[in-house]
Design an enzyme around this catalytic site. Structure first.
Site, mmCIF file in Angstrom:
data_model
loop_
_atom_site.group_PDB
_atom_site.id
_atom_site.type_symbol
_atom_site.label_atom_id
_atom_site.label_comp_id
_atom_site.label_asym_id
_atom_site.label_seq_id
_atom_site.Cartn_x
_atom_site.Cartn_y
_atom_site.Cartn_z
ATOM 1 N N LYS A 1 41.613 44.472 40.154
ATOM 2 C CA LYS A 1 40.486 43.545 39.994
ATOM 3 C C LYS A 1 39.517 43.826 41.140
ATOM 4 C CE LYS A 1 40.836 39.276 38.387
ATOM 5 N NZ LYS A 1 40.326 39.227 37.005
HETATM 6 N N1 PMP Z 1 41.708 42.128 31.828
HETATM 7 C C1 PMP Z 1 40.690 41.837 32.649
HETATM 8 C C2 PMP Z 1 39.538 42.778 32.724
HETATM 9 C C3 PMP Z 1 40.706 40.657 33.420
HETATM 10 O O1 PMP Z 1 39.701 40.365 34.248
HETATM 11 C C4 PMP Z 1 41.812 39.780 33.287
HETATM 12 C C5 PMP Z 1 41.855 38.511 34.094
HETATM 13 N N2 PMP Z 1 42.494 38.677 35.300
HETATM 14 C C6 PMP Z 1 42.860 40.140 32.421
HETATM 15 C C7 PMP Z 1 42.777 41.319 31.698
HETATM 16 C C8 PMP Z 1 44.076 39.262 32.284
HETATM 17 O O2 PMP Z 1 44.884 39.392 33.432
HETATM 18 P P1 PMP Z 1 45.840 38.211 33.920
HETATM 19 O O3 PMP Z 1 46.654 37.814 32.742
HETATM 20 O O4 PMP Z 1 46.642 38.823 34.995
HETATM 21 O O5 PMP Z 1 44.946 37.103 34.384
#
Ligand code: PMP
Length: 296
Positions: free
Chosen positions: A153
């Site tokens: 991220k």
């Molecule tokens: N893909 C992207 C691009 C995201 O920003 C997120 C949010 N964090 C997710 C997938 C989902 O990840 P998570 O379940 O770890 O929040």
């Protein structure tokens, strides 16, 4: 509302009032987008707020920062403790928590030594809302993992995400779904994607996606109740015959999809395996009934 007069946040060892927040306008993060963040959710329980998979989120923050050669001088355990203090100081139980790593002033495109760790929290409804979503296939391509590390991220990804969401909204859709340069489905701008066909779930493999913490949770729940989950590459054309589809993410939780590109899914959302998982997630994570779990 991200902050009010009374909101307190954490910055490099200090607790500050949101209205006293100041930043360096020459921050390398502001100028060039070098930095990392994560997003967590806390849910109210009888024994106080519980943070969903806190360690995994903070470990990912470290990993994301490390990909940009940024050192965070707080362990994941320190960050969990700070997150709990943050909730308590702001009297929050159900909340979204945003740890964010940003940098000091630098006009070079290289490593910057001055690192700031901000953590803020606020009440936030489910990202993407509660209604079934109208989704479009984005004209923006998901950057390949060779251009930006996909499993992080870091800010660069979200330029692409914002462009895709803005395009979808401007065309009357709720959200976008992005393809990679080979034409395979990847994910939404801020959430992972699954589709369902004949009671089997399909989701894109790790590679050009952020392999989300919610995605892994949903895969394990599905397998636990006897459904097959296949991680494979697929095109947007294959979605035409799907029974259902949904996004997953810490902020979005499980968000059902009504249509893609104007084409409605064949099954009623409430009749799908996806909906059973939605209920299961709500009961275990949102209502925190880990011990008394029964599938509704
Ligand atoms: N893909 C992207 C691009 C995201 O920003 C997120 C949010 N964090 C997710 C997938 C989902 O990840 P998570 O379940 O770890 O929040």
């Amino acid at each position: 509302m991200y902050f009010s007069r009374d909101n307190v946040f954490y910055l490099n060892g200090k607790w500050l009032n949101a209205t006293d927040a100041m930043g360096n306008l020459f921050s390398q993060t502001l100028h060039y987008g070098n930095g990392a963040f994560d997003g967590l959710r806390a849910y109210a329980t009888n024994t106080g707020p519980q943070i969903f998979k806190a360690k995994q989120h903070f470990d990912r923050l470290h990993y994301s920062a490390s990909k940009m050669s940024i050192d965070i001088d707080h362990t994941s355990e320190d960050l969990i403790e700070i997150a709990h203090q943050l909730l308590s100081k702001n009297r929050l139980n159900n909340a979204y928590i945003r740890p964010l790593v940003y940098l000091g002033a630098d006009t070079e495109l290289s490593e910057t030594k001055e690192v700031f760790l901000l953590m803020a929290a606020w009440e936030w409804e489910r990202y993407l809302g509660s209604d079934l979503l109208k989704v479009m296939i984005s004209s923006y391509e998901k950057p390949s993992h060779e251009s930006i590390p996909a499993d992080t991220k870091i800010y660069g990804h979200y330029t692409n995400s914002i462009l895709a969401t803005m395009e979808a909204k401007s065309k009357g859709f709720d959200e976008a779904l992005l393809l990679n340069s080979d034409g395979y489905v990847t994910e939404g701008p801020g959430a992972n994607f699954f589709y369902e066909k004949d009671e089997v779930l399909y989701t894109p493999p790790a590679g050009d996606i952020l392999p989300g913490i919610t995605r892994a949770t949903v895969i394990s729940y599905a397998r636990e109740i006897g459904y097959k989950v296949v991680e494979k590459q697929f095109t947007a054309e294959e979605l035409v015959d799907a029974d259902a589809a949904f996004f997953t993410g810490t902020a979005a939780e499980i968000a059902g999809i009504k249509s893609i590109g104007g084409h409605d899914f064949a099954m009623d959302w409430e009749d799908t395996v996806a909906y059973s998982l939605f209920l299961m997630y709500r009961q275990r994570v949102v209502n925190n009934e880990y011990r008394d779990f029964t599938l509704v």
